[in-house]
Design an enzyme around this catalytic site. Sequence first.
Site, PDB file in Angstrom:
ATOM      1  N   VAL A 167       5.346  -0.740   2.384  1.00 50.61           N
ATOM      2  CA  VAL A 167       4.319  -0.884   3.414  1.00 50.61           C
ATOM      3  C   VAL A 167       3.253  -1.840   2.896  1.00 50.61           C
ATOM      4  CG1 VAL A 167       2.687   0.322   4.904  1.00 50.61           C
ATOM      5  CG2 VAL A 167       4.729   1.510   4.099  1.00 50.61           C
ATOM      6  N   LYS A 209       5.403  -2.156   7.769  1.00 53.25           N
ATOM      7  CA  LYS A 209       6.441  -1.462   7.010  1.00 53.25           C
ATOM      8  C   LYS A 209       7.708  -2.298   7.091  1.00 53.25           C
ATOM      9  CE  LYS A 209       8.261   3.268   7.132  1.00 53.25           C
ATOM     10  NZ  LYS A 209       8.027   4.520   7.860  1.00 53.25           N
ATOM     11  N   ASP A 215       9.541  16.058   7.833  1.00 53.31           N
ATOM     12  CA  ASP A 215       9.081  15.627   6.518  1.00 53.31           C
ATOM     13  C   ASP A 215       7.565  15.780   6.419  1.00 53.31           C
ATOM     14  OD1 ASP A 215       9.460  14.785   3.946  1.00 53.31           O
ATOM     15  OD2 ASP A 215       9.726  12.661   4.430  1.00 53.31           O
ATOM     16  N   GLY A 269       8.354   3.639   0.234  1.00 61.04           N
ATOM     17  CA  GLY A 269       9.090   4.837   0.626  1.00 61.04           C
ATOM     18  C   GLY A 269      10.569   4.551   0.623  1.00 61.04           C
ATOM     19  N   GLY A 270      11.365   5.515   1.042  1.00 61.23           N
ATOM     20  CA  GLY A 270      12.799   5.352   1.095  1.00 61.23           C
ATOM     21  C   GLY A 270      13.180   4.162   1.959  1.00 61.23           C
ATOM     22  N   PHE A 271      12.398   3.922   2.951  1.00 61.62           N
ATOM     23  CA  PHE A 271      12.700   2.906   3.937  1.00 61.62           C
ATOM     24  C   PHE A 271      12.415   1.497   3.430  1.00 61.62           C
ATOM     25  CE2 PHE A 271      11.015   0.217   7.282  1.00 61.62           C
ATOM     26  CZ  PHE A 271      11.948   0.331   8.296  1.00 61.62           C
ATOM     27  N   GLY A 272      11.398   1.357   2.615  1.00 63.20           N
ATOM     28  CA  GLY A 272      10.991   0.039   2.139  1.00 63.20           C
ATOM     29  C   GLY A 272       9.534   0.089   1.746  1.00 63.20           C
ATOM     30  N   ILE A 326       0.821  -1.203   0.000  1.00 60.27           N
ATOM     31  CA  ILE A 326       0.000   0.000   0.000  1.00 60.27           C
ATOM     32  C   ILE A 326       0.857   1.255   0.000  1.00 60.27           C
ATOM     33  CG2 ILE A 326      -2.063  -1.012   1.032  1.00 60.27           C
ATOM     34  CD1 ILE A 326      -1.038  -0.140   3.737  1.00 60.27           C
ATOM     35  N   GLY A 327       2.160   1.081   0.025  1.00 61.18           N
ATOM     36  CA  GLY A 327       2.999   2.262  -0.015  1.00 61.18           C
ATOM     37  C   GLY A 327       4.452   1.869  -0.167  1.00 61.18           C
TER      38      GLY A 327
END
Length: 836
Positions: free
Chosen positions: A534, A548, A644, A529-532, A526-527
């Site tokens: 979701v 996440k 952010d 991001g920079g982190f990985g 569902i998402g």
Amino acid sequence: MATFNTLLLSLLIIVNCIITVIPVVNAENTASALPAKSFQPFSPQDNYLFDCGSNTSTILPGNRTFHPDNSTAEFLAYDGKDIQISGPVPAANVTPIYRSAKVFAADATYTFPITAPGWHWIRLHFFPLNTSRYDLKTAKFTVEADNFVLLHQFELQNDTTVIMKEFLVNVTTERFPLRFKPKGTVAFVNAIEFVSAPNPLISDYATMLFPVSQTFGLSTHSFQTVYRLNVGGPEIETDQDSLQRLWDPDTKYLDPKEMGKSISVSPAIISYLVVEGSPLIAPPAVYASAQELADSNSVKPDFNITWKMDINVHFWYLIRLHFCDIVSKSLNELYFNVYINDKIAISGLDLSELTRKLATAYYKDIVVNSTMVSSPLEIKVSPVDDDAQGTRNAILNGLEVFKMNNSVGSLDGEFGVDGTRVSDGNDSNRQTVAAVGFAMMFGSFVGLGAMAVKWRKRPQDWRRRSSISSWLLPVHAGDATFTNPNKTPLGSRQSLFYSSTSEFGRYFSFSELQEATNNWETTRIIGIGGFGSVYLGLVDERTKIAVKRGNPQSEQGLHEFQTEIQLLSKLRHRHLVSLIGYCDENNEMILVYEYMSNGPLRDHLYGKNLPSLSWKQRLEICIGAARGLHYLHTGAAQGIIHRDVKSTNILLDEKLVAKMADFGLSKNASSGPEKNHVSTSVKGSFGYLDPEYFRKQQLTDKSDVYSFGVVLLEVICARPAINPQLPRDQMNLAEWAMQWKRKGLLEKIIDPTLAGQINPESMRKFAEAAEKCLAEYGADRPTMGDVLWNLEYALQLQEASTMGKTDDEIKSFAGPSSPAVLSPATASSSNPFSHE
Ligand SMILES: *[C@@H]1O[C@H](CO)[C@@H](O)[C@H](O)[C@H]1NC(C)=O
Ligand SMILES: *[C@@H]1O[C@H](CO)[C@@H](O)[C@H](O)[C@H]1NC(C)=O
Ligand SMILES: *[C@@H]1O[C@H](CO)[C@@H](O)[C@H](O)[C@H]1NC(C)=O
């Protein structure tokens, strides 16, 4: 308390390790379960039994002698006139202690000398005898025990049955007063029991229903027994219980009745765990009967047994559930869930694992706080759906519901002994009820929000209740019964083992999350991001979570992972996305959050063709997000800069309540080299970056204010902060919109779907707020508190202008240029959480 907790935690960490390494140790412990007769009987050290108003002693079954209280000047200090009634026998079956009463026309105090401090039962017996001089049916009075209110302006209200009120208090003084205070004509009492109870009866901790955590400090509370049920069996009389408790049959509360089938075995076969158990917790007769599913093995997925009991929603409750597998033919056949008010209370209860022996008593204590309470209280047991072989069944053997004293030390009403009142009285009550309704409608995670509402709106009260807040471990701590591979046999104490990780929320095993996300299925993403990525996950068959999963290779990821856990574990707010737990098994970095079904704010503004949000909805969302940020900057968390802020980091739940998310970049301002700013390499998102931060590389909370100003413009203009496809002068939203604002023509560039529904004053206030946020220098920008105030004002202006109009009228008012706007409910159901 803090030191105690820390100590306990470190202790538990050690214990937990031992258990992980050598589980065999526990297996041996558990094997030792013994029949009731092997346990020491209990003899109370303090044992005051008064047959009030009587001239002679009365002996009740079980050889308990109730003494007349007129010969007890040492106990009763009473300067009014003392009257005894020996009325006619009210009914043949009424026990003799109800045939006389002591009547007080003024305040009167019994004082009990204490030989052994600790838990004591207080049982008060009432029957409204009627004589020519007094009609006790009209009596109205308050009863206080030391510093607790037991009964507040109590009336029998034409009751013609005997009434017994039972309380449990932890006595710490050498002399314990019990006061009767008439509030109408007189006060009275027929009999009093003030008797020591065994100290292990209620331990200092229990599991909180939701969010799951450990609570401590139970030993400083007072309790009133409101229900005590021998589930599936007959009434158990006081003389059949070694602590003289009365157990009622449960059938009255079973709803629907046909779902349960009572079953019983001989009490002689019931055993108790040597370590955690004792027949003092409940007699064998309680465990020897149960309700099981009327149609065990039914394939109906939602098969369950439910008990419903009326309770007072303004109090906290301690719920004690008694279990004993008297239905299985062999071990490991029974596996079920327990729900309280539709929240999972025990997930996958596996009695075989806990007791290692059939027909062995087990109990579990759950604290339900007033935000989770609703009336009727619903207790539900239902089989776990899995493919495993075995019987599909669920049982309950006994149930106790204890009311806990409120913040002013009362068990009845909202006043303490010194007349202090529960801080915000009725308002808080209404709020609680609303919050509960809300939580029930929208499932577990909104519940977190609902709880936070209460925190936000009642800061004073919350502080006053600090003893409770200190029970809560830092975050929504885990519960070991939740598919814990290290399940220990130590009865209710087992859940403490989770405390070793509870600092950071519940610990999820990797396999659990793998299952929850259907093995990291890409359609569940569902998402990104920079982190990985979701993922949408499902636990307990029905609870949605956002998982996440970080990329283990990324070093920045690791840092952000740690930052986020550390920060979020300290933060609780209705407008911050809640961290539920994490997993760091096999070098994984996985965070588990509450699931926000309506996804990021941005998707509702442009690019996704979602139904257009009304101006009021937009204002409410901005206010919510501003509250979240304001809390970060100034709240309990102290000086956290989000770093952010953008429309994709403002997530919306089922009810479109906004919550700030993604704290991976957040910085703690107070931990920086100087107090008011943090020097740091510039991070954040293009289009939202504070120019001053960019220049000076010094981060302050005003950088968040700047970014929030950009979000406000996105909300009103419905376009991205940066749109590279547009001509240069239009590309950057902040620059472009401010040019129009300065010309006084902002309305030319607002979202056309808003046309006609915005009150011009409201829009002006909003635009002003945005403009101030975007001031060149941080010092000239308002604080989030000021921004919040301006947004609330804009909302008021909007509401004043639409007063008396329905939403539909406001929209039709907007004219044909405005597309039909769906109600939030419709909007959310048609809009699965989707990130880009
Ligand atoms: C009663 O309260 C005191 C003081 O708070 C505490 O030390 C004691 O352990 C409690 N007793 C029990 C049985 O919980
Ligand atoms: C329990 O049973 C009732 C009645 O059959 C059903 O409506 C409800 O959904 C069930 N609840 C659960 C949690 O299974
Ligand atoms: C109950 O009373 C105790 C002692 O007065 C107090 O510490 C505690 O906070 C009260 N309970 C609640 C729920 O406020």
